[in-house]
Design an enzyme around this catalytic site. Structure first.
Site, short mmCIF file in Angstrom:
data_model
loop_
_atom_site.label_atom_id
_atom_site.label_comp_id
_atom_site.label_asym_id
_atom_site.label_seq_id
_atom_site.Cartn_x
_atom_site.Cartn_y
_atom_site.Cartn_z
N LYS A 204 -44.29 23.36 -7.28
CA LYS A 204 -45.46 23.41 -8.13
C LYS A 204 -46.58 23.31 -7.58
O LYS A 204 -47.67 24.26 -7.81
CB LYS A 204 -45.05 22.34 -9.31
CG LYS A 204 -45.95 22.26 -10.29
CD LYS A 204 -45.65 21.31 -11.16
CE LYS A 204 -46.89 21.21 -12.31
NZ LYS A 204 -46.76 20.20 -13.58
N GLU A 210 -42.79 17.28 2.25
CA GLU A 210 -41.32 17.67 2.77
C GLU A 210 -41.10 19.17 2.68
O GLU A 210 -40.51 19.81 3.63
CB GLU A 210 -40.17 17.08 1.86
CG GLU A 210 -40.22 15.57 1.86
CD GLU A 210 -41.12 14.91 0.79
OE1 GLU A 210 -42.26 15.20 0.75
OE2 GLU A 210 -40.55 13.84 0.53
N GLY A 263 -42.45 19.26 -13.23
CA GLY A 263 -41.64 19.56 -12.29
C GLY A 263 -40.28 19.45 -12.80
O GLY A 263 -39.37 20.17 -12.63
N ARG A 264 -39.98 18.24 -13.41
CA ARG A 264 -38.45 18.07 -13.84
C ARG A 264 -38.24 18.73 -15.00
O ARG A 264 -37.06 18.61 -15.60
CB ARG A 264 -38.35 16.42 -13.85
CG ARG A 264 -39.51 15.58 -14.80
CD ARG A 264 -39.29 14.42 -14.87
NE ARG A 264 -40.46 13.57 -15.36
CZ ARG A 264 -41.85 13.42 -14.93
NH1 ARG A 264 -42.07 13.92 -13.79
NH2 ARG A 264 -42.91 12.73 -15.67
N GLU A 349 -37.90 9.53 -13.80
CA GLU A 349 -39.39 9.75 -13.31
C GLU A 349 -40.24 9.90 -14.98
O GLU A 349 -41.33 9.74 -14.80
CB GLU A 349 -39.41 10.96 -12.74
CG GLU A 349 -40.69 11.15 -11.78
CD GLU A 349 -40.85 12.26 -11.08
OE1 GLU A 349 -40.61 13.44 -11.32
OE2 GLU A 349 -40.67 12.25 -9.74
N HIS A 380 -11.46 6.10 -10.03
CA HIS A 380 -10.85 5.65 -8.98
C HIS A 380 -11.92 5.06 -7.79
O HIS A 380 -11.37 4.74 -6.84
CB HIS A 380 -10.10 6.62 -8.32
CG HIS A 380 -9.04 7.20 -9.15
ND1 HIS A 380 -7.70 6.76 -9.49
CD2 HIS A 380 -9.04 8.55 -10.17
CE1 HIS A 380 -7.14 7.46 -10.24
NE2 HIS A 380 -7.92 8.16 -10.81
N LYS A 513 -46.31 8.00 -1.03
CA LYS A 513 -46.74 9.43 0.04
C LYS A 513 -47.86 9.05 0.73
O LYS A 513 -48.21 9.34 1.70
CB LYS A 513 -47.14 10.60 -1.21
CG LYS A 513 -46.19 11.40 -1.85
CD LYS A 513 -46.42 12.33 -2.76
CE LYS A 513 -45.22 12.67 -3.72
NZ LYS A 513 -45.86 13.47 -4.69
O1 F6P Z 1 -42.72 13.31 -6.16
C1 F6P Z 1 -42.38 13.52 -7.21
C2 F6P Z 1 -42.64 15.05 -7.32
O2 F6P Z 1 -43.85 15.13 -7.70
C3 F6P Z 1 -41.99 15.47 -8.62
O3 F6P Z 1 -42.28 15.24 -9.79
C4 F6P Z 1 -41.64 16.97 -8.40
O4 F6P Z 1 -40.64 17.58 -8.95
C5 F6P Z 1 -41.58 16.93 -6.77
O5 F6P Z 1 -42.32 16.09 -6.29
C6 F6P Z 1 -41.71 18.16 -6.06
O6 F6P Z 1 -42.93 18.72 -6.36
P1 F6P Z 1 -43.51 20.21 -6.11
O7 F6P Z 1 -42.57 21.03 -6.95
O8 F6P Z 1 -45.11 20.19 -6.41
O9 F6P Z 1 -43.37 20.43 -4.53
#
Ligand code: F6P
Length: 548
Positions: A204, A210, A263-264, A349, A380, A513
């Site tokens: 987003k 990452e 995002g979620r 979240e 199990h 972060k």
């Molecule tokens: O760190 C949490 C977050 O901001 C989530 O809310 C989001 O889904 C995820 O990181 C990834 O963010 P992006 O889509 O901006 O890379």
């Protein structure tokens, strides 16, 4: 606690005190109609909450709480595009992504549904072009593989839905890289051919560390094989089109969305591109239609028949009144193996918050810990604790009445009957248990002596009185899945309204972060920053020594 809700909470506390001492078996014995009184459905989707420790008076008080919290007015504000995400001054319109809001809603002068339709057409067309081979590799072949690079909402939704819709998967193979641990990139890419692999970068913000690092690794992998043409094997999904351009990704392969999609909550947007490539336009459209059906139900059904509202209120009852801190989410459906992980982000979240909209501390507990694995496997491993452990852990079960596919070699009906008998038996065992008298009778029948029986009886007794809710549907189809995911989304919304929190920001992920950015040079240069706490300093020194 919102002041106007105080009297509702206190009435609910009285109901909880009363019901705590009434075992579920007594509630069933007292009411032959308990199943029909405490179950609701939307078409084939049934929610049976008769095995929750609740009665009509407590349910009525919960519905009054929802009314007093103005759930309906807040829902309508969301649907109309009001900026209910107040800490970020954003509207919350993921429902628009499946046409679940009325026509004409505008945000900042833009017609939301029109914008959604335009981008949806573009990304679904691109998905079809990849599937049919109309969009080709640099050497003119069809793509065999797609690697989606993203994390959080840019990963969990596509992973969960692709896994859930495995029987519909007839497009290129789809892989997911999320973790910044290089093992994830390497393990995924090493089995693939860069000549026939498309990389989708999903972010987003297009700033997530990452994802950007994983993208640079994948791009290097593509370039080593395709040279300067590597860019033709890259597509992106983001709200940050300036950033996608700065990475040189061609606009024709960039699919946008909007800051009013969290995002979620984004799997319905172009973030669903890998899903659409895997299962095709028709199945993806049915997935959206299922969610839209749940949206319409949520918008129009009276509170007492409204599935997401009732589901949310049961969660409030468990969390705030009976004070259960966790919920086990157990799909008896292997295709929903990633559903608990998806709901963890969606719920935790969103409602993992400790202050109200006005910034003041919340007086009640908020989002519970959500965890789970598919059944029957879970039986199990950790079910022992759910049946006989010292804490009560309510369970949300999900199950389909029919298998979602057919097989030439497996008797899927038999497998499915076995699966269903297990989910029913587990819910029964949790609710009604097995008392000492029944255990004694069993052991006597098995020929044990009185001494042997007394040594075993408490070990083999099940206390029961452990609540569960079962969501039962005809079959896990794209439509069913869409409906199910939207049900959980709206549940989270309703609970957020009752707790008075902003369910649509996530400031709690920011500090880690920031600190990681500060520590990055120390890891790289093998130093210990001045003023760092003693524990982190000690750990850094140990890491430096181990890396020497
Ligand atoms: O760190 C949490 C977050 O901001 C989530 O809310 C989001 O889904 C995820 O990181 C990834 O963010 P992006 O889509 O901006 O890379």
């Amino acid at each position: 606690m919102q002041a106007n809700l105080a009297k509702h909470w206190s009435l609910l506390q009285q109901h909880a005190e009363r019901l705590k001492s009434q075992p579920l078996c007594d509630l069933f014995a007292a009411d032959a109609e308990r199943f029909s009184q405490f179950s609701v459905h939307l078409d084939d989707l049934l929610m049976d909450f008769s095995k929750e420790k609740i009665d009509q008076a407590a349910l009525a008080a919960l519905l009054q709480l929802a009314q007093a919290a103005q759930v309906e007015a807040r829902r309508d504000a969301m649907v109309q595009g009001e900026k209910i995400n107040s800490t970020e001054q954003r509207a919350v319109l993921h429902m628009a992504l499946r046409d679940g809001i009325p026509a004409g809603v505008q945000v900042d002068g833009q017609d939301v549904l029109k914008e959604v339709a335009a981008v949806r057409e573009r990304f679904l067309d691109f998905a079809e072009a990849v599937r049919t081979g109309a969009y080709k590799t640099v050497s003119g072949q069809a793509f065999t593989d797609v690697v989606n690079i993203g994390i959080g909402g840019s990963d969990l939704g596509p992973v969960m839905v692709t896994t859930a819709l495995a029987p519909w998967h007839d497009g290129p193979a789809v892989h997911f890289v999320s973790n910044v641990d290089g093992a994830h990139s390497v393990d995924t890419l090493k089995g693939l051919n860069p000549q026939t692999t498309l990389v989708i970068v999903a972010s987003k913000t297009f700033t997530t560390a990452e994802t950007m690092l994983n993208f640079s690794t994948a791009l290097a992998w593509l370039k080593a094989s395709l040279g300067e043409q590597a860019g033709q094997h890259v597509a992106a999904v983001s709200t940050n089109l300036a950033a996608t351009r700065s990475y040189g990704i061609e606009d024709t392969r960039v699919f946008g969305f909007w800051d009013w999609v969290g995002g979620r909550y984004s799997v319905w947007s172009a973030i669903g591109l890998p899903v659409a490539i895997a299962v095709g336009k028709q199945a993806f459209t049915e997935f959206l239609a299922g969610a839209k059906a749940m949206d319409e139900h949520f918008r129009s059904a009276p509170l007492a028949q409204n599935l997401p509202v009732l589901f949310a209120l049961l969660g409030i009852w468990r969390r705030n009144l009976l004070q259960y801190p966790t919920v086990a989410l157990i799909p008896y459906d292997q295709h929903l193996a990633r559903f608990p992980a998806y709901v963890q982000q969606l719920d935790m979240e969103s409602n993992g918050k400790r202050v109200q909209l006005d910034g003041s501390p919340i007086q009640t507990s908020t989002g519970p810990v959500i965890w789970g694995e598919p059944g029957t496997n879970a039986q199990h491993s950790f079910f022992q604790l759910i049946h006989q452990g010292s804490e009560v852990i309510p369970v949300d079960f999900l199950a389909a009445a029919n298998p979602s596919s057919q097989s030439e070699f497996a008797d899927l009906e038999l497998h499915h009957e076995t699966l269903l008998t297990n989910v029913l038996a587990q819910a029964q065992a949790l609710a009604f248990g097995r008392d000492a008298e029944a255990v004694r009778a069993d052991l006597q029948a098995a020929g044990l002596s009185a001494v042997q029986i007394e040594a075993l009886v408490t070990h083999r007794t099940f206390p029961g009185d452990r609540p569960s809710t079962l969501m039962l549907y005809r079959q896990l189809t794209p439509y069913t899945l869409g409906r199910l995911v939207a049900l959980f989304e709206h549940k989270v919304f309703v609970q957020g309204v009752i707790w008075g929190v902003n369910s649509y920001d996530q400031w709690g992920v920011e500090l880690g972060k920031k600190l990681a950015n500060v520590l990055a040079p120390a890891l790289h240069d093998r130093t210990v920053p001045a003023g760092v706490d003693a524990s982190t300093a000690g750990l850094l020194q140990h890491i430096h020594a181990l890396r020497a």
